[in-house]
Design a protein around this motif. Sequence first.
Motif, PDB file in Angstrom:
ATOM      1  N   MET A  16     -80.469 -68.078 -20.625  1.00 22.75           N
ATOM      2  CA  MET A  16     -81.191 -69.066 -19.838  1.00 22.75           C
ATOM      3  C   MET A  16     -81.717 -70.150 -20.782  1.00 22.75           C
ATOM      4  N   ASP A  17     -81.686 -71.417 -20.275  1.00 26.08           N
ATOM      5  CA  ASP A  17     -82.066 -72.536 -21.117  1.00 26.08           C
ATOM      6  C   ASP A  17     -82.746 -73.594 -20.268  1.00 26.08           C
ATOM      7  N   VAL A  18     -83.949 -73.993 -20.698  1.00 29.97           N
ATOM      8  CA  VAL A  18     -84.717 -74.969 -19.920  1.00 29.97           C
ATOM      9  C   VAL A  18     -83.940 -76.266 -19.740  1.00 29.97           C
ATOM     10  N   ASP A  19     -83.394 -76.814 -20.837  1.00 29.58           N
ATOM     11  CA  ASP A  19     -82.699 -78.101 -20.757  1.00 29.58           C
ATOM     12  C   ASP A  19     -81.486 -78.038 -19.836  1.00 29.58           C
ATOM     13  N   ARG A  20     -80.806 -76.907 -19.840  1.00 30.54           N
ATOM     14  CA  ARG A  20     -79.599 -76.776 -19.034  1.00 30.54           C
ATOM     15  C   ARG A  20     -79.898 -76.362 -17.593  1.00 30.54           C
ATOM     16  N   ASP A  21     -80.875 -75.450 -17.411  1.00 25.63           N
ATOM     17  CA  ASP A  21     -81.058 -74.813 -16.107  1.00 25.63           C
ATOM     18  C   ASP A  21     -82.128 -75.448 -15.224  1.00 25.63           C
ATOM     19  N   PHE A  22     -83.189 -76.025 -15.826  1.00 28.01           N
ATOM     20  CA  PHE A  22     -84.252 -76.607 -15.004  1.00 28.01           C
ATOM     21  C   PHE A  22     -83.755 -77.713 -14.077  1.00 28.01           C
ATOM     22  N   PRO A  23     -82.820 -78.580 -14.522  1.00 23.77           N
ATOM     23  CA  PRO A  23     -82.367 -79.634 -13.604  1.00 23.77           C
ATOM     24  C   PRO A  23     -81.726 -79.104 -12.324  1.00 23.77           C
ATOM     25  N   ASN A  24     -81.314 -77.849 -12.336  1.00 17.59           N
ATOM     26  CA  ASN A  24     -80.649 -77.272 -11.163  1.00 17.59           C
ATOM     27  C   ASN A  24     -81.606 -76.545 -10.226  1.00 17.59           C
ATOM     28  N   ASP A  50     -89.589 -61.080 -21.840  1.00 19.56           N
ATOM     29  CA  ASP A  50     -88.774 -61.659 -22.907  1.00 19.56           C
ATOM     30  C   ASP A  50     -88.653 -63.179 -22.800  1.00 19.56           C
ATOM     31  N   THR A  51     -89.373 -63.783 -21.854  1.00 21.58           N
ATOM     32  CA  THR A  51     -89.327 -65.228 -21.690  1.00 21.58           C
ATOM     33  C   THR A  51     -90.150 -65.905 -22.788  1.00 21.58           C
ATOM     34  N   PRO A  52     -89.571 -66.861 -23.525  1.00 16.98           N
ATOM     35  CA  PRO A  52     -90.336 -67.547 -24.579  1.00 16.98           C
ATOM     36  C   PRO A  52     -91.560 -68.258 -24.000  1.00 16.98           C
ATOM     37  N   THR A  53     -92.596 -68.340 -24.811  1.00 14.35           N
ATOM     38  CA  THR A  53     -93.823 -69.042 -24.439  1.00 14.35           C
ATOM     39  C   THR A  53     -94.154 -70.044 -25.539  1.00 14.35           C
ATOM     40  N   PRO A  54     -95.155 -70.904 -25.331  1.00 15.88           N
ATOM     41  CA  PRO A  54     -95.528 -71.827 -26.408  1.00 15.88           C
ATOM     42  C   PRO A  54     -96.000 -71.127 -27.678  1.00 15.88           C
ATOM     43  N   MET A  55     -96.469 -69.871 -27.554  1.00 16.89           N
ATOM     44  CA  MET A  55     -96.932 -69.086 -28.701  1.00 16.89           C
ATOM     45  C   MET A  55     -96.234 -67.738 -28.684  1.00 16.89           C
ATOM     46  N   ASP A  56     -95.185 -67.609 -29.487  1.00 17.61           N
ATOM     47  CA  ASP A  56     -94.488 -66.334 -29.611  1.00 17.61           C
ATOM     48  C   ASP A  56     -94.871 -65.688 -30.942  1.00 17.61           C
ATOM     49  N   GLY A  57     -93.920 -65.168 -31.665  1.00 15.37           N
ATOM     50  CA  GLY A  57     -94.219 -64.544 -32.947  1.00 15.37           C
ATOM     51  C   GLY A  57     -94.813 -63.160 -32.767  1.00 15.37           C
ATOM     52  N   GLU A  58     -95.388 -62.634 -33.833  1.00 14.74           N
ATOM     53  CA  GLU A  58     -95.965 -61.300 -33.830  1.00 14.74           C
ATOM     54  C   GLU A  58     -97.205 -61.248 -32.938  1.00 14.74           C
ATOM     55  N   SER A  59     -97.316 -60.178 -32.143  1.00 10.29           N
ATOM     56  CA  SER A  59     -98.487 -60.006 -31.295  1.00 10.29           C
ATOM     57  C   SER A  59     -99.709 -59.655 -32.129  1.00 10.29           C
ATOM     58  N   LEU A  60    -100.877 -59.872 -31.555  1.00  7.42           N
ATOM     59  CA  LEU A  60    -102.124 -59.461 -32.198  1.00  7.42           C
ATOM     60  C   LEU A  60    -102.414 -58.026 -31.782  1.00  7.42           C
ATOM     61  N   HIS A  61    -102.636 -57.140 -32.776  1.00  4.79           N
ATOM     62  CA  HIS A  61    -102.738 -55.711 -32.480  1.00  4.79           C
ATOM     63  C   HIS A  61    -104.141 -55.141 -32.635  1.00  4.79           C
ATOM     64  N   THR A  62    -105.012 -55.803 -33.417  1.00  7.09           N
ATOM     65  CA  THR A  62    -106.339 -55.257 -33.673  1.00  7.09           C
ATOM     66  C   THR A  62    -107.392 -56.357 -33.550  1.00  7.09           C
ATOM     67  N   THR A  63    -108.641 -55.926 -33.382  1.00 10.79           N
ATOM     68  CA  THR A  63    -109.731 -56.900 -33.287  1.00 10.79           C
ATOM     69  C   THR A  63    -109.958 -57.611 -34.625  1.00 10.79           C
ATOM     70  N   ALA A  64    -109.441 -57.061 -35.710  1.00 12.97           N
ATOM     71  CA  ALA A  64    -109.621 -57.686 -37.017  1.00 12.97           C
ATOM     72  C   ALA A  64    -108.921 -59.033 -37.119  1.00 12.97           C
ATOM     73  N   VAL A  65    -107.947 -59.273 -36.253  1.00  9.03           N
ATOM     74  CA  VAL A  65    -107.210 -60.537 -36.312  1.00  9.03           C
ATOM     75  C   VAL A  65    -107.550 -61.454 -35.131  1.00  9.03           C
ATOM     76  N   LEU A  66    -108.683 -61.194 -34.490  1.00 10.04           N
ATOM     77  CA  LEU A  66    -109.085 -62.055 -33.368  1.00 10.04           C
ATOM     78  C   LEU A  66    -109.310 -63.493 -33.813  1.00 10.04           C
ATOM     79  N   SER A  67    -109.574 -63.692 -35.109  1.00  8.60           N
ATOM     80  CA  SER A  67    -109.774 -65.055 -35.611  1.00  8.60           C
ATOM     81  C   SER A  67    -108.495 -65.877 -35.525  1.00  8.60           C
ATOM     82  N   ASN A  68    -107.358 -65.215 -35.311  1.00  6.97           N
ATOM     83  CA  ASN A  68    -106.097 -65.936 -35.129  1.00  6.97           C
ATOM     84  C   ASN A  68    -106.008 -66.616 -33.772  1.00  6.97           C
ATOM     85  N   ILE A  69    -106.921 -66.252 -32.862  1.00  9.96           N
ATOM     86  CA  ILE A  69    -106.964 -66.911 -31.558  1.00  9.96           C
ATOM     87  C   ILE A  69    -107.789 -68.188 -31.701  1.00  9.96           C
ATOM     88  N   LYS A  70    -107.178 -69.306 -31.407  1.00 11.46           N
ATOM     89  CA  LYS A  70    -107.838 -70.596 -31.583  1.00 11.46           C
ATOM     90  C   LYS A  70    -108.324 -71.137 -30.230  1.00 11.46           C
TER      91      LYS A  70
END
Length: 205
Positions: A1-9, A162-182
């Motif tokens: 699936m591809d936004v550029d290809r499929d959204f126009p339809n 499995d749908t891409p979002t504006p923020m993908d990458g590794e998930s946040l797993h512990t409260t120790a990395v809550l500072s990664n949330i902006k």
Amino acid sequence: MDVDRDFPNIPGVGQGLKQYYDLQIETDEFSLNTGKTLAKTGVNQKQDCTEQLPVSFVVVDSAPHLTGQGTSHLAHRGRQLLVVTTNPAHPALALRATLGNLHMLHYDKIDFTHLFDRLKQDFGVTRMTIQSGGSLNATLVRAGLVDRILLVVAPALIGGKDTPTPMDGESLHTTAVLSNIKPLDLVQATALQDSYVLLEYKVRN
């Protein structure tokens, strides 16, 4: 699936999609993207052009996804082309002698904080538009390198884990990395045509 290809339809979605592309070309003097994203847009099949844009391209590309032809097209299309790569055999290397505005920035592993400092010191970059995928977006936002976000919301609910979002990458797993949330401060919300919405935020770093 591809936004550029499929959204126009998709009825109710395709009609307003042009507004997104119109906003996408409103860029700063420097524009950062990835070779993967540019290859998806067909840059490797485009011929060199004579009309130059007042933009310098910064392309993160290690796989590589850019071919020699794609590299040549971007170099002719913009004022400068800066290829950031970990690949010692990147196709752009063979073009340095013929493309005077091509610059290769090599890393063993790309440190984006160092890269942004280097772009400022060596190339005078003070503002840069980032148009990349969710994984790189997450890396840059979590590193505190993004100050402003523009989101175009399309009138559609897609879903799927499995749908891409504006923020993908590794998930946040512990409260120790809550500072990664902006947290974001809303600057403005603009209703576009065909039920699209443009949201502008400042990022609290």
